[in-house]
Every structure is written in C-alpha cells, then in structure tokens.
Scaffold this motif. Structure first.
Motif, PDB file in Angstrom:
ATOM      1  N   PRO A 195       0.835  -1.212   0.000  1.00  0.00           N
ATOM      2  CA  PRO A 195       0.000   0.000   0.000  1.00  0.00           C
ATOM      3  C   PRO A 195       0.866   1.256   0.000  1.00  0.00           C
ATOM      4  CG  PRO A 195       0.074  -0.959   2.198  1.00  0.00           C
ATOM      5  CD  PRO A 195       0.749  -1.941   1.273  1.00  0.00           C
ATOM      6  N   GLU A 196       0.466   2.232  -0.801  1.00  0.00           N
ATOM      7  CA  GLU A 196       1.167   3.510  -0.842  1.00  0.00           C
ATOM      8  C   GLU A 196       0.150   4.642  -0.881  1.00  0.00           C
ATOM      9  OE1 GLU A 196       4.926   3.894  -3.094  1.00  0.00           O
ATOM     10  OE2 GLU A 196       4.370   1.992  -4.043  1.00  0.00           O
ATOM     11  N   TRP A 197       0.458   5.704  -0.171  1.00  0.00           N
ATOM     12  CA  TRP A 197      -0.354   6.919  -0.162  1.00  0.00           C
ATOM     13  C   TRP A 197       0.640   8.080  -0.162  1.00  0.00           C
ATOM     14  CZ3 TRP A 197      -4.853   7.928   3.851  1.00  0.00           C
ATOM     15  CH2 TRP A 197      -5.587   9.044   3.439  1.00  0.00           C
ATOM     16  N   PRO A 198       1.058   8.530  -1.330  1.00  0.00           N
ATOM     17  CA  PRO A 198       2.147   9.507  -1.432  1.00  0.00           C
ATOM     18  C   PRO A 198       1.999  10.725  -0.531  1.00  0.00           C
ATOM     19  CG  PRO A 198       1.579   8.680  -3.597  1.00  0.00           C
ATOM     20  CD  PRO A 198       0.545   8.122  -2.654  1.00  0.00           C
ATOM     21  N   LEU A 199       0.785  11.240  -0.374  1.00  0.00           N
ATOM     22  CA  LEU A 199       0.586  12.432   0.446  1.00  0.00           C
ATOM     23  C   LEU A 199       0.959  12.153   1.904  1.00  0.00           C
ATOM     24  CD1 LEU A 199      -0.411  15.317   0.890  1.00  0.00           C
ATOM     25  CD2 LEU A 199      -2.726  14.379   1.184  1.00  0.00           C
ATOM     26  N   ILE A 200       0.404  11.094   2.478  1.00  0.00           N
ATOM     27  CA  ILE A 200       0.691  10.752   3.870  1.00  0.00           C
ATOM     28  C   ILE A 200       2.147  10.339   4.030  1.00  0.00           C
ATOM     29  CG2 ILE A 200       0.120   9.191   5.776  1.00  0.00           C
ATOM     30  CD1 ILE A 200      -1.970  11.339   5.202  1.00  0.00           C
TER      31      ILE A 200
END
Length: 243
Positions: free
Chosen positions: A115-120
């Motif tokens: 899982p990746e969430w660039p902003l966080i």
C-alpha cells in the motif's frame, strides 16, 4: 496517572498499527480489505506512530528481505551481527533510509502489492511532522507531569516505532524457545506476548509467515489475532488462508 495512561495508550496503539498494518498487511498481505478501510488504517497508523512514522513501502521491503535472509549476513537486522541493540537500530535505520529514498534497488521478488499513499508518506516522513508530534508530546508532559521521573518516558514517545522494532528484532532472534527448526535463530520470547502484541512469536512467524495467528501452541496467545477475526466476521477485512 494521566502521563502513564498517555504512555500506555501511545505504546499499544502505535504497536497495534505497526503489527496490524505495517507487518501483517503491508509486508505479508495476511488479509485483504477495501480501498476505503485501507486508507483509514493508513491514516490511523500515521497518527498513532506520530513522530516515528514508518513508510509502509520501506518497511515492507526491509521486512521481506529479513524473511528471505533471516539471520544471515544479508539480513538487515539480525542481532547476531551486532554487539548491542543500538548498533542494530542504527543499521536498520540506514537500510530503511535507503528504501525510503529509493537509493537501493530491491530484488523484484520483494516488490509489489504494497500500500502507498504519497501524500501521507511525504507528510509522515517530513521533519516538520516529526517536530510537531514531538512538541505535542512535550506539551502534554509539561501540562500533566507531576514527577520529574515521568519526563524520562518522553524520549520513548519520539522513537516509539524504532524502539518496538528493536525489541522484536533483538529479543525475537536471541531469547526464548523454538517450536520449529527454521534454519535461523528465531525464537518465541514468551508464550504470553501481551506487551508486544504477539510480535515476539518470531519462531512461529518465520515458520508460517503468511499466518495471521502468530500463536501456534495451546498455551500461546497472540492478542491481535482475535481482533482480526472480529474484523473478518464484520467484513472489514478478509483473512487469507495461510499456505
């Protein structure tokens, strides 16, 4: 009393999301879930780890390397190649940093399904975010500490995630008993692993790396597994069958 409650809450909440989200989900995909719930636990992981936020991609890559090369010279954090836990922590920080900054090209078998969430990821790994959380922890202690010794707990808040990792990696491969011969030095440090939420069942975990239940014998208790079972029953997650 307020300080001890805050310390215990931070200890167990950050540890829960480290084992539930970073370890059992990001690294091993022991369960699947919806995009919405993944984002919820991603955000909660950031909030609870706070100043010691660990990037899920970097964490997962390093952990997959650990399983592939357990207790060999290629293991990023085997305690058998360091004289003390502080050297192990520093070596782990360096390997983690290489993955975080993408300075190290991982083997293809370790990539994907993370899982990746660039902003966080950017916010959580920023110096500004770590400072803000550190100031919040300090403010709480200034407001509620009643004894000088309570301030000795404050540095643990700043490095909560790495401290958890150091305890598991050091103790889980040096002290305890083994149910299985895994061709490494993994151990189960204790049959009642409440303080580390099941993470010290390292011998069991290395034998069955995709099993959501780290406890394997009748007297062993993994406190996180019943929570995952409830989440499975209410369909927040879907546990995969271990192979």
């Amino acid at each position: 009393m307020y300080i001890l409650i805050f310390f215990l809450a931070h200890w167990f909440l950050s540890l829960f999301f480290q084992t539930f989200f970073l370890h059992r989900y990001a690294s091993h995909k022991m369960f699947t879930t919806s995009r919405v719930f993944e984002r919820i636990i991603y955000l909660l992981d950031y909030i609870c780890l706070g100043s010691s936020f660990l990037n899920p991609r970097a964490y997962a890559l390093m952990h997959r390397e650990h399983h592939a090369y357990s207790d060999t010279e290629k293991d990023p954090h085997s305690p058998h190649f360091f004289t003390d836990v502080f050297q192990l922590m520093w070596a782990t920080v360096l390997t983690y940093g290489d993955h975080l900054k993408r300075l190290k090209e991982p083997e293809s078998r370790f990539t994907g399904n993370i899982p990746e969430w660039p902003l966080i990821d950017r916010i959580g790994s920023s110096i500004a975010s770590r400072i803000v959380f550190g100031l919040l922890y300090t403010w709480y202690y200034v407001a509620f500490a009643t004894e000088w010794w309570m301030y000795l707990l404050l540095p643990i808040h700043f490095l909560m995630g790495p401290i958890h990792g150091a305890i598991v990696n050091w103790c889980g491969h040096k002290y305890g008993y083994a149910n299985f011969d895994n061709n490494d030095k993994s151990k189960n440090s204790t049959p009642f692993d409440f303080l580390m939420l099941g993470e010290l069942f390292q011998n069991n975990h290395h034998k069955h790396p995709n099993s959501a239940n780290f406890a394997k014998r009748w007297f062993e208790i993994d406190p996180v597994y019943p929570i995952m079972k409830v989440m499975h029953w209410v369909r927040l997650i879907k546990l995969r069958k271990a192979v």
